[in-house]
Enzyme design. Sequence first.
Site, PDB file in Angstrom:
ATOM      1  N   ILE A   1      -8.331  -3.979   1.169  1.00 58.34           N
ATOM      2  CA  ILE A   1      -7.405  -5.027   1.609  1.00 58.34           C
ATOM      3  C   ILE A   1      -6.241  -5.195   0.628  1.00 58.34           C
ATOM      4  CG2 ILE A   1      -9.228  -6.205   2.891  1.00 58.34           C
ATOM      5  CD1 ILE A   1      -9.372  -8.295   0.625  1.00 58.34           C
ATOM      6  N   LYS A   2      -6.388  -4.681  -0.589  1.00 60.17           N
ATOM      7  CA  LYS A   2      -5.319  -4.755  -1.608  1.00 60.17           C
ATOM      8  C   LYS A   2      -4.621  -6.108  -1.625  1.00 60.17           C
ATOM      9  CE  LYS A   2      -4.445   0.234  -1.963  1.00 60.17           C
ATOM     10  NZ  LYS A   2      -5.281   0.746  -0.866  1.00 60.17           N
ATOM     11  N   ARG A   3      -5.389  -7.188  -1.538  1.00 60.98           N
ATOM     12  CA  ARG A   3      -4.796  -8.509  -1.632  1.00 60.98           C
ATOM     13  C   ARG A   3      -4.553  -8.860  -3.088  1.00 60.98           C
ATOM     14  NH1 ARG A   3      -4.535  -7.228   3.335  1.00 60.98           N
ATOM     15  NH2 ARG A   3      -5.294  -8.625   4.973  1.00 60.98           N
TER      16      ARG A   3
ATOM     17  N   ASP B   1       0.878  -1.163   0.000  1.00 56.48           N
ATOM     18  CA  ASP B   1       0.000   0.000   0.000  1.00 56.48           C
ATOM     19  C   ASP B   1       0.911   1.207   0.000  1.00 56.48           C
ATOM     20  OD1 ASP B   1      -2.258   1.868   0.764  1.00 56.48           O
ATOM     21  OD2 ASP B   1      -3.288  -0.050   0.824  1.00 56.48           O
TER      22      ASP B   1
END
Lengths: 309, 309
Positions: free
Chosen positions: B104-106, A108
Amino acid sequence: MINKLVEKIKKTNAPIVVGLDPMLNYIPEHIQKAAFAEYGETLEGAAEAMWQFNKGIVDATCDLIPAVKPQIAMYEQFGIEGLKVFKKTVDYCKSKGLIVIGDIKRGDIGSTSAAYAVGHLGSVQVGSKSYLPFDEDFATVNPYLGSDGVKPFAEVCKEHKKGLFILVKTSNPSSGEFQDQLVDGRPLYELVGEKVAQWGEELMGDEYSYIGAVVGATYPEMGKVLRKVMPKSFILVPGYGAQGGKGADLVHFFDENGLGAIVNSSRGIIAAYKQEKYASFGAENYADASRQAVLDMVADINGALENRE
Amino acid sequence: MINKLVEKIKKTNAPIVVGLDPMLNYIPEHIQKAAFAEYGETLEGAAEAMWQFNKGIVDATCDLIPAVKPQIAMYEQFGIEGLKVFKKTVDYCKSKGLIVIGDIKRGDIGSTSAAYAVGHLGSVQVGSKSYLPFDEDFATVNPYLGSDGVKPFAEVCKEHKKGLFILVKTSNPSSGEFQDQLVDGRPLYELVGEKVAQWGEELMGDEYSYIGAVVGATYPEMGKVLRKVMPKSFILVPGYGAQGGKGADLVHFFDENGLGAIVNSSRGIIAAYKQEKYASFGAENYADASRQAVLDMVADINGALENRE
């Protein structure tokens, strides 16, 4: 931590890491039954089964290997209960002297990347006290957001002597959709590799940088190029075994000293008892099958390294 | 879920989402004090402070907004206790009728991506039972690993009528390091945008696709191009306010119907009481300051939309 990893690899003579990715269908029935008998068919029951399964494998292999790589997704899928077992697994492996690479693929920007970094590798401040929430030794990081995403991790690594493996070229079939796109005649993954080398220069251990890279075993020719692009970066190599990579494919990921790479196998080790080759161990002795699979994998890779031209 | 999001935006006339990213230094002292008095300066105490803070903001704004976007990193940094409050926040917001976008940027591959997908958007099987571990409505996903990483999420979205926002062009200063690299004369983010459009075609709601994109408010010209590249994808726009984006910059992210985009503000809303503009509310009334900041943000964006040529 990179110095400790190199030292452990030399000591075990095993440049490998066991991926602790316990899918429920890898876990022998007797373990699932016992866990469900105690906790029911609940998230807690599933988590308990994962924990007992992991513990068996760690106990059976910890003298042979330098490191483990728990894949957090496999725990996160069971929610909080799963994540508790992720943490328990991290702690247990460290108590057995293993280095823990948290395969978290987080990424991120700014304060958000910093939050992931302190949560997984560093310490978090609460009033006058500080805590080590997950406390892995290394973490995998996704580079798509650029330096803003990586630097907060690097800062925490510097402070806590931890390390990173940045995704450069992943092992999956479609990894080329974006990673192989040509930028000024060179694939994007080379550019990412150059950045990894650059980020890593500022954070050197004795021989290698705190900042390593992930390059899939399934792309040995790219491994050869990337080894040169990132001479001081350790390469974490997924895709051995179940995904198709073989020992002979892997020699180019290593440097002339036979170091600089660590090869991961997950399913091939932890679910070895399900392969024909190791079926004679039986599900009850799944951990012994995993131990044999570790020995075979180490022999395959070291054999290939000895025979390389 | 995309249909429900569109409906909620029309109903509230507010194409915005409040980012619930409760850093401890945003949380007023009286809340921290009360939490620490109950649980000590512990991870549990920090988590309790986050929870009380969130609850105040949600109660004060839920009638004005369609959606919230909790950033999981801010919870994950406090380990298991933090993640419990992430889950509690998701559940509470849903009970208030809000749509929850899990930031969550998974992103991983195959069975690992599937594990994240079931954990966050779907249901996980344990023996004969199934559970909804985190149960957000949308999740943000990192595209660096290609289709192999996105498709398992898309399958879960199809089954559970959930949605995705794929990172295309992020709001941070260094996002261009990789995302802006030219591939055959066009920036990589355009290629990613094309893929988002393609993945999304197979998963259409009434007007928009289940699969949306993240494009930073800080890059309005790129937003203009990407709006055309992905005509059916909703765009989640971070970077408004604290990161520098303004209402007038945002009009190009919307389509001719004044829909197709949802603008996030985190710090600008949840820590509004710390800004000079809202200082008169005082820390005790931080939630009222947040409510006013929501009203001002909606007026800014709707005003810009009305005045666009």
